[in-house]
Motif scaffolding. Structure first.
Motif, PDB file in Angstrom:
ATOM      1  N   ARG A   1      47.768  43.319  43.742  1.00  0.00           N
ATOM      2  CA  ARG A   1      47.567  42.692  45.054  1.00  0.00           C
ATOM      3  C   ARG A   1      46.104  42.701  45.457  1.00  0.00           C
ATOM      4  O   ARG A   1      45.693  41.997  46.373  1.00  0.00           O
ATOM      5  CB  ARG A   1      48.314  43.463  46.132  1.00  0.00           C
ATOM      6  CG  ARG A   1      49.786  43.575  45.962  1.00  0.00           C
ATOM      7  CD  ARG A   1      50.266  44.472  47.078  1.00  0.00           C
ATOM      8  NE  ARG A   1      51.648  44.839  46.941  1.00  0.00           N
ATOM      9  CZ  ARG A   1      52.190  45.818  47.642  1.00  0.00           C
ATOM     10  NH1 ARG A   1      51.451  46.509  48.496  1.00  0.00           N
ATOM     11  NH2 ARG A   1      53.452  46.115  47.484  1.00  0.00           N
ATOM     12  N   TYR A   2      45.314  43.546  44.828  1.00  0.00           N
ATOM     13  CA  TYR A   2      43.955  43.775  45.320  1.00  0.00           C
ATOM     14  C   TYR A   2      42.872  43.332  44.343  1.00  0.00           C
ATOM     15  O   TYR A   2      41.825  42.865  44.767  1.00  0.00           O
ATOM     16  CB  TYR A   2      43.761  45.261  45.646  1.00  0.00           C
ATOM     17  CG  TYR A   2      44.870  45.836  46.484  1.00  0.00           C
ATOM     18  CD1 TYR A   2      45.128  45.299  47.746  1.00  0.00           C
ATOM     19  CD2 TYR A   2      45.668  46.869  46.032  1.00  0.00           C
ATOM     20  CE1 TYR A   2      46.155  45.793  48.519  1.00  0.00           C
ATOM     21  CE2 TYR A   2      46.691  47.379  46.807  1.00  0.00           C
ATOM     22  CZ  TYR A   2      46.938  46.838  48.047  1.00  0.00           C
ATOM     23  OH  TYR A   2      47.944  47.330  48.801  1.00  0.00           O
ATOM     24  N   VAL A   3      43.101  43.530  43.037  1.00  0.00           N
ATOM     25  CA  VAL A   3      42.057  43.213  42.065  1.00  0.00           C
ATOM     26  C   VAL A   3      42.671  42.480  40.879  1.00  0.00           C
ATOM     27  O   VAL A   3      43.893  42.369  40.765  1.00  0.00           O
ATOM     28  CB  VAL A   3      41.344  44.483  41.559  1.00  0.00           C
ATOM     29  CG1 VAL A   3      40.595  45.159  42.683  1.00  0.00           C
ATOM     30  CG2 VAL A   3      42.337  45.430  40.931  1.00  0.00           C
TER      31      VAL A   3
ATOM     32  N   PRO B   1      48.970  47.498  52.160  1.00  0.00           N
ATOM     33  CA  PRO B   1      48.784  46.104  52.567  1.00  0.00           C
ATOM     34  C   PRO B   1      49.302  45.143  51.504  1.00  0.00           C
ATOM     35  O   PRO B   1      49.151  45.407  50.305  1.00  0.00           O
ATOM     36  CB  PRO B   1      47.260  45.977  52.689  1.00  0.00           C
ATOM     37  CG  PRO B   1      46.739  47.354  52.793  1.00  0.00           C
ATOM     38  CD  PRO B   1      47.702  48.227  52.067  1.00  0.00           C
ATOM     39  N   PRO B   2      49.944  44.049  51.939  1.00  0.00           N
ATOM     40  CA  PRO B   2      50.489  43.078  50.981  1.00  0.00           C
ATOM     41  C   PRO B   2      49.365  42.245  50.381  1.00  0.00           C
ATOM     42  O   PRO B   2      48.215  42.334  50.810  1.00  0.00           O
ATOM     43  CB  PRO B   2      51.380  42.217  51.858  1.00  0.00           C
ATOM     44  CG  PRO B   2      50.731  42.262  53.199  1.00  0.00           C
ATOM     45  CD  PRO B   2      50.128  43.629  53.324  1.00  0.00           C
ATOM     46  N   ALA B   3      49.702  41.424  49.374  1.00  0.00           N
ATOM     47  CA  ALA B   3      48.710  40.503  48.826  1.00  0.00           C
ATOM     48  C   ALA B   3      48.307  39.494  49.889  1.00  0.00           C
ATOM     49  O   ALA B   3      49.050  39.234  50.835  1.00  0.00           O
ATOM     50  CB  ALA B   3      49.293  39.798  47.610  1.00  0.00           C
ATOM     51  N   LEU B   4      47.144  38.930  49.751  1.00  0.00           N
ATOM     52  CA  LEU B   4      46.694  37.898  50.688  1.00  0.00           C
ATOM     53  C   LEU B   4      47.650  36.718  50.636  1.00  0.00           C
ATOM     54  O   LEU B   4      48.224  36.422  49.598  1.00  0.00           O
ATOM     55  CB  LEU B   4      45.283  37.435  50.324  1.00  0.00           C
ATOM     56  CG  LEU B   4      44.167  38.472  50.459  1.00  0.00           C
ATOM     57  CD1 LEU B   4      42.847  37.859  50.025  1.00  0.00           C
ATOM     58  CD2 LEU B   4      44.076  38.981  51.885  1.00  0.00           C
TER      59      LEU B   4
ATOM     60  N   VAL C   1      46.667  53.074  51.473  1.00  0.00           N
ATOM     61  CA  VAL C   1      47.420  52.828  50.245  1.00  0.00           C
ATOM     62  C   VAL C   1      48.832  53.395  50.339  1.00  0.00           C
ATOM     63  O   VAL C   1      49.818  52.734  50.021  1.00  0.00           O
ATOM     64  CB  VAL C   1      46.685  53.428  49.027  1.00  0.00           C
ATOM     65  CG1 VAL C   1      47.606  53.484  47.826  1.00  0.00           C
ATOM     66  CG2 VAL C   1      45.460  52.612  48.702  1.00  0.00           C
TER      67      VAL C   1
ATOM     68  N   CYS D   1      37.265  38.755  41.036  1.00  0.00           N
ATOM     69  CA  CYS D   1      37.070  40.191  40.832  1.00  0.00           C
ATOM     70  C   CYS D   1      38.074  40.943  41.697  1.00  0.00           C
ATOM     71  O   CYS D   1      38.963  41.596  41.217  1.00  0.00           O
ATOM     72  CB  CYS D   1      35.638  40.570  41.189  1.00  0.00           C
ATOM     73  SG  CYS D   1      35.132  42.158  40.555  1.00  0.00           S
ATOM     74  N   CYS D   2      37.938  40.828  43.022  1.00  0.00           N
ATOM     75  CA  CYS D   2      38.914  41.462  43.906  1.00  0.00           C
ATOM     76  C   CYS D   2      39.261  40.526  45.055  1.00  0.00           C
ATOM     77  O   CYS D   2      38.685  39.445  45.177  1.00  0.00           O
ATOM     78  CB  CYS D   2      38.377  42.784  44.442  1.00  0.00           C
ATOM     79  SG  CYS D   2      37.133  42.605  45.715  1.00  0.00           S
ATOM     80  N   ALA D   3      40.199  40.936  45.897  1.00  0.00           N
ATOM     81  CA  ALA D   3      40.703  40.053  46.948  1.00  0.00           C
ATOM     82  C   ALA D   3      39.623  39.678  47.951  1.00  0.00           C
ATOM     83  O   ALA D   3      39.776  38.723  48.706  1.00  0.00           O
ATOM     84  CB  ALA D   3      41.883  40.709  47.671  1.00  0.00           C
ATOM     85  N   ALA D   4      38.505  40.410  47.975  1.00  0.00           N
ATOM     86  CA  ALA D   4      37.439  40.067  48.915  1.00  0.00           C
ATOM     87  C   ALA D   4      36.800  38.740  48.566  1.00  0.00           C
ATOM     88  O   ALA D   4      36.229  38.082  49.420  1.00  0.00           O
ATOM     89  CB  ALA D   4      36.383  41.170  48.948  1.00  0.00           C
TER      90      ALA D   4
ATOM     91  N   ILE E   1      48.652  53.216  42.320  1.00  0.00           N
ATOM     92  CA  ILE E   1      48.765  51.755  42.387  1.00  0.00           C
ATOM     93  C   ILE E   1      48.431  51.108  41.046  1.00  0.00           C
ATOM     94  O   ILE E   1      48.952  50.049  40.727  1.00  0.00           O
ATOM     95  CB  ILE E   1      47.897  51.149  43.508  1.00  0.00           C
ATOM     96  CG1 ILE E   1      46.438  51.492  43.312  1.00  0.00           C
ATOM     97  CG2 ILE E   1      48.389  51.573  44.869  1.00  0.00           C
ATOM     98  CD1 ILE E   1      45.547  50.710  44.233  1.00  0.00           C
TER      99      ILE E   1
ATOM    100  N   GLN F   1      40.963  45.114  35.665  1.00  0.00           N
ATOM    101  CA  GLN F   1      40.415  46.329  36.274  1.00  0.00           C
ATOM    102  C   GLN F   1      41.281  47.561  36.033  1.00  0.00           C
ATOM    103  O   GLN F   1      40.857  48.679  36.319  1.00  0.00           O
ATOM    104  CB  GLN F   1      40.295  46.153  37.801  1.00  0.00           C
ATOM    105  CG  GLN F   1      39.441  45.009  38.240  1.00  0.00           C
ATOM    106  CD  GLN F   1      37.987  45.401  38.325  1.00  0.00           C
ATOM    107  OE1 GLN F   1      37.416  45.907  37.374  1.00  0.00           O
ATOM    108  NE2 GLN F   1      37.388  45.193  39.469  1.00  0.00           N
TER     109      GLN F   1
ATOM    110  N   TYR G   1      47.895  36.288  42.248  1.00  0.00           N
ATOM    111  CA  TYR G   1      46.686  35.458  42.250  1.00  0.00           C
ATOM    112  C   TYR G   1      46.537  34.685  40.941  1.00  0.00           C
ATOM    113  O   TYR G   1      47.142  35.007  39.930  1.00  0.00           O
ATOM    114  CB  TYR G   1      45.439  36.322  42.455  1.00  0.00           C
ATOM    115  CG  TYR G   1      45.471  37.160  43.701  1.00  0.00           C
ATOM    116  CD1 TYR G   1      45.371  36.568  44.957  1.00  0.00           C
ATOM    117  CD2 TYR G   1      45.603  38.533  43.623  1.00  0.00           C
ATOM    118  CE1 TYR G   1      45.399  37.328  46.109  1.00  0.00           C
ATOM    119  CE2 TYR G   1      45.636  39.310  44.787  1.00  0.00           C
ATOM    120  CZ  TYR G   1      45.535  38.706  46.018  1.00  0.00           C
ATOM    121  OH  TYR G   1      45.575  39.457  47.157  1.00  0.00           O
TER     122      TYR G   1
END
Lengths: 249, 339
Positions: A28-30, A103-106, A98, A185-188, A20, A34, A247
């Motif tokens: 999509r995640y970070v 999973p798609p982007a938020l 993965v 930082c990340c999607a969280a 990825i 990174q 993002y």
């Protein structure tokens, strides 16, 4: 769990990270910064697994050749860990996520779930942080900056200017929004910035459809009460493909 | 014959017979096969908005945290292979109380987030460092290192007192926990496996010990990191957004809710300052509590600690850390004048 399985899992997981990071899905995640971390981390994982496999195979060969294992103390240490390795099965979960689910982007769902906020930098900023917009008929702006200016800029640098914004459609009880998620930082830790669209065209689009709009802010509409969601009068709307980098930062 | 034994990998040491038994390798292959065949069904299953958001957050936490865990296990392996126990004994003060102080300040030197510090602390214990000092390092490292402090300064421009308060509150939390452990902690709470001392490494074997220690730590801690990521992504979707909104006026409730949120959201300590700063409705003190509690105790860390040091350690250590961290954050905030 046997050593072989652990090593295979490490290689799979490390491979997933490298994959990825290289094909760009990591965005999509970070955040983009990174990428070198993910590649290095994944590569080290693959390496640790591969080295262990090679060494095990070589050790097995020498054992066949001369039966008393010469490296007994090392293996005693590994045996001690064998019983505790059951949680290692969980390493399979991100691998499957993965490779198979991807999973798609938020999108719209997390916008509805999370209350819109104003970017941190804007809250502390003063007028000097908002220089006048560059000249031009249509000024492209990140949604992040547009919302900051609409909510916090006392000098009114946005008023009467035509800007273009890119984001996705979100339908809520209060109307149709153009939204963008901001991550640090990340999607969280993502939080949305939103613009309320006055005018019909976007109402007919599905949620999560990416659009680019031009138009003007309705001055004074971004307030604390509505979580700094300014009203926007669109002049034109075009649908665009979802960007690789979904993002803002 | 030769190729057979090679491909068949008689690699598991101490394997007795060649009877056919279903081993984990076959289980793994079966799972992968089923998952690949059922991919369409799997994707359909995850096509529900809440599950989709949850799975994205889960992968995000994993992708974000795993490189740091790798960094942690590499350091852990390096300590095991290249730093003999007697060197550490010479460097650290003999008295546990003084060692705690040194360990807290040593946390400044590990620029990572919390996932990296768990394997390192465990290896320090294994090399004979007093558990109190190792635990202090565990709590201090993710919170007081320069990367995190700079991130905090960037997130709160024009408020240097926030950086100072975070540094003071986090360091105080780590040291108080260290001293509490030195006074009341019992070694039997920590699983024997975490304390086992590796034999001193002979010169020629250092790289092998390095790789093997890092690999074992990664497999063990990685599983628990994934567990933590699963829990925190579920909570991320389930915690109602209104929790953030209604706290503007009530400072005590604000402090408590932000402390709980820090635990359940399990954000990386390099990112939490930005999240806290974006909550404009809140006063600074609850934000500070969020920043001090988060790196010290959260669901991801709890899972990692339970896996590394044992469950009976984690259920005692985490709640006390929570209380101490909230108290230290409030005191630091009041002293520095954040409130």
């Amino acid at each position: 769990m046997k050593r072989e399985t652990q090593n295979i899992l490490l290689i799979l997981l490390g491979g997933a990270l490298v994959k990825i990071a290289v094909n760009g899905d990591y965005l999509r995640y970070v955040k983009p910064a990174q990428q070198p971390w993910i590649i290095t981390g994944g590569a080290v994982m693959v390496l640790l697994g591969a080295v262990a496999i090679v060494r095990d195979v070589l050790a097995a060969r020498t054992k066949v050749a001369a039966d008393p294992g010469p490296d007994a103390p090392d293996h005693a240490h590994e045996d001690g860990h064998a019983h505790s390795a059951r949680p290692a099965w969980l390493l399979l979960v991100p691998v499957l996520a993965v490779f198979l689910v991807a999973p798609p982007a938020l999108g719209a769902d997390s916008v509805i779930r999370t209350e819109a906020r104003v970017p941190a930098s804007a809250a502390a900023a003063n007028a000097a942080a908002f220089p006048p917009l560059p000249a031009g008929d249509v000024v492209p702006l990140p949604v992040n900056e547009f919302v900051s200016r609409a909510g916090w800029d006392k000098a009114g640098t946005l008023d009467g200017r035509t800007v273009s914004l890119t984001g996705f459609v979100v339908h809520t009880d209060g109307g149709t929004l153009l939204a963008r998620l901001v991550i640090s930082c990340c999607a969280a830790d993502a939080f949305p910035v939103t613009v309320r669209l006055r005018g019909g065209e976007a109402d007919h689009l599905a949620s999560d459809a990416w659009i680019r709009i031009t138009g003007q802010v309705v001055p004074g509409t971004a307030t604390r009460a509505n979580s700094y969601t300014p009203d926007f009068t669109p002049a034109s709307l075009t649908t665009v493909p979802a960007p690789k980098d979904p993002y803002e930062y | 014959m030769d190729t057979l034994s090679g491909a068949d990998t008689g690699t598991e040491p101490g394997r007795r017979t060649r009877r056919f038994r279903i081993s984990s390798v076959e289980v793994l292959c079966a799972i992968l096969l089923v998952a690949i065949l059922g991919q369409g069904w799997l994707q359909q299953l995850f096509d529900v908005p809440a599950l989709r958001t949850g799975s994205t957050v889960f992968v995000a936490v994993c992708v974000q945290a795993l490189p740091f865990l790798v960094l942690g296990v590499l350091i852990s392996g390096a300590i095991a292979a290249f730093v003999p126990a007697r060197v550490l004994e010479k460097v650290l003060p003999r008295r546990a109380g003084a060692a705690v102080g040194v360990a807290g300040l040593a946390g400044v030197a590990l620029p990572g987030c919390e996932c990296a510090s768990v394997p390192v602390a465990r290896r320090l214990m294994g090399q004979g460092v007093a558990p109190a000092a190792a635990l202090t390092f565990l709590l201090a490292a993710p919170a007081v290192n320069p990367v995190v402090l700079v991130a905090t300064a960037v997130a709160f421009p024009g408020k240097p007192e926030m950086v100072l308060a975070r540094f003071a509150g986090s360091l105080a939390t780590a040291m108080v926990m260290g001293w509490l452990w030195a006074r009341w902690g019992k070694l039997e709470w920590i699983t024997e496996r975490a304390l086992r001392r590796l034999p001193d490494v002979a010169g020629g074997q250092r790289w092998r010990v390095f790789a093997e220690t890092a690999r074992t730590d990664l497999v063990e801690a990685g599983g628990f990191l994934v567990l933590g990521a699963l829990i925190s992504s579920a909570l991320n979707v389930l915690v109602p957004a209104k929790w953030f909104g209604v706290l503007g006026d009530q400072i005590v409730l604000g402090v408590l809710v932000m402390a709980v949120l820090a635990v359940v959201l399990a954000l990386c300590s390099e990112a939490d300052a930005f999240v806290a700063a974006s909550l404009t409705a809140l006063p600074l003190l609850p934000k500070l509590v969020f920043l001090v509690v988060g790196p010290a105790v959260d669901v991801k860390l709890f899972a990692l600690q339970a896996g590394t040091f044992g469950r009976s350690f984690a259920v005692r250590f985490a709640p006390v850390t929570f209380v101490v961290a909230v108290a230290c954050a409030v005191v630091a905030g009041l002293l520095v004048g954040v409130a």
